[in-house]
Design an enzyme around this catalytic site. Structure first.
Site, PDB file in Angstrom:
ATOM      1  CE  LYS A 124      16.313  12.430  25.708  1.00  0.00           C
ATOM      2  NZ  LYS A 124      15.672  11.164  25.642  1.00  0.00           N
ATOM      3  CE  LYS A 179       9.030  12.449  18.135  1.00  0.00           C
ATOM      4  NZ  LYS A 179       8.326  12.821  19.365  1.00  0.00           N
ATOM      5  CE  LYS A 212       9.035   9.443  27.399  1.00  0.00           C
ATOM      6  NZ  LYS A 212       9.319  10.712  28.090  1.00  0.00           N
TER       7      LYS A 212
END
Ligand code: TRP
Length: 355
Positions: free
Chosen positions: A213, A210, A116
């Site tokens: 969003k 994966k 991240k």
């Protein structure tokens, strides 16, 4: 204090755009956990969400949307405790104490932080770095025994166990002196519950990535608020390979898109991949996709419609969250009182019994 044998805790971040991966990997399993002899707590982790910038104008809506998804999916807010993290101050209080228990070396190994933070590590928030410590506090404020999460959270749960053990160890004498040594130290060593046929739901456009969003292609995911037509269109457009479906699970290896669609079908239907291939082994994707469209629309379209209905009445959702926060705090507050005693703080006297 609690009449249940187990305490289940899990959380979902309100960062927008809930999709099929959130449903099959987390929310649907939360619903199933309600059948156990367990007090279940399901938390909208808004304090985790702001470790990455969230638009304040959107965040409240995102928190209510996750809550709506919980309720629409079948989490019963009377039986379970549904709340948002920032309403229960014990999460932040315990996180600070755990910041002083966890070691820098432990956090430096966390792969989610590396992913991240990306290349510009210097510019990541301190909160993003300390994220797993807050997660340990979420779980241990309730002394939860069972935590259903996706595969990607496994490392964070191991850290939670390390923090619990180090706390128990560092404060063992004080824990005993305060009468809190129930044989196994003060904090339990939490069981991760990872698995099910869709522990990892992959992108409909690329079976090796994966479902996310943040994928630029909306066709890569089924959003929980998609209507029947877009669910059907996305399933029909999903990437496949040219071969028919195999009749054994082993035949799915090296075929990520086939594996993903079979896994989604299995999870939606509450059966195993074996069961799906017993029915569809040898079938072409066109036929299988037809059945998947029907199943996905039948399950997800009503869920999305109910979410929209709930979100349209924020007062009802906010009442659920307020009730949940009160009941959550009633469990967490005695834990924090005991922790403060154990650490050696002088605390404001309060009349809580420790569970
Ligand atoms: N980190 C989890 C996720 O992104 C969310 C989370 C926060 C959580 N606190 C938790 C999950 C405690 C389980 C238990 O999926």
């Amino acid at each position: 204090m609690s009449a249940f044998k187990e305490l289940v805790f899990s959380g979902v971040q309100p960062t927008g755009n809930l999709h099929l991966g959130n449903y099959l990997g987390a929310i649907k399993r939360f619903v199933e956990m309600q059948a156990r002899d367990a007090q279940c707590l399901y938390c909208v982790v808004d304090m985790h969400a702001i470790t990455l910038w969230q638009d304040p104008a959107a965040l409240k809506g995102q928190i209510r949307e996750v809550t709506a998804a919980f309720l629409a999916a079948g989490i019963d807010p009377k039986r379970s405790i549904v709340f948002n993290q920032s309403q229960v101050p014990q999460h932040a209080e315990l996180a600070w104490i755990f910041n002083c228990v966890a070691r820098l070396g432990w956090l430096n190994r966390m792969t989610q932080f590396k992913d991240k933070a990306g290349k510009d590590r210097e510019n990541a928030s301190v909160g993003l770095y300390a994220y797993p410590v807050l997660m340990a506090a979420d779980i241990l404020a309730y002394r939860a025994t069972h935590v259903p999460v996706g595969e990607d959270q496994k490392q964070h749960l191991e850290l939670t166990r390390d923090i619990a053990q180090k706390f128990n160890n560092d404060f063992s004498q004080s824990i005993a002196a305060h009468g809190h040594d129930e044989g196994a130290g003060f904090f339990p060593v939490t069981e991760p519950l990872i698995g099910g046929p869709a522990a990892r739901v992959m992108s409909l456009r690329d079976g090796t990535k994966k479902m996310s969003k943040s994928d630029v292609s909306d066709n890569s995911r089924i959003n929980l608020t998609d209507d029947a037509d877009s669910i059907a269109a996305k399933v029909r457009k999903a990437k496949t390979d040219p071969d028919a479906l195999p009749s054994e699970v082993a035949g799915l290896s090296g075929r990520p898109e086939a594996d993903n669609l079979v896994g989604i079908f299995a999870a939606l239907k509450d059966v195993s991949r074996e069961d799906v291939l017993r029915d569809f082994g040898g079938a072409q994707f066109s036929a299988f996709k037809g059945a998947l469209v029907e199943l996905a629309v039948e399950t997800l379209a009503p869920l999305g419609a109910e979410m929209k209905r709930l979100v349209a009445d924020p007062a009802e959702i906010d009442a659920v969250l307020a009730d949940g926060a009160e009941r959550a705090e009633a469990i967490a507050a005695p834990t924090l009182d005991a922790v403060k005693d154990i650490v050696g703080f002088v605390r404001r006297t309060r009349l809580h019994a420790v569970r």
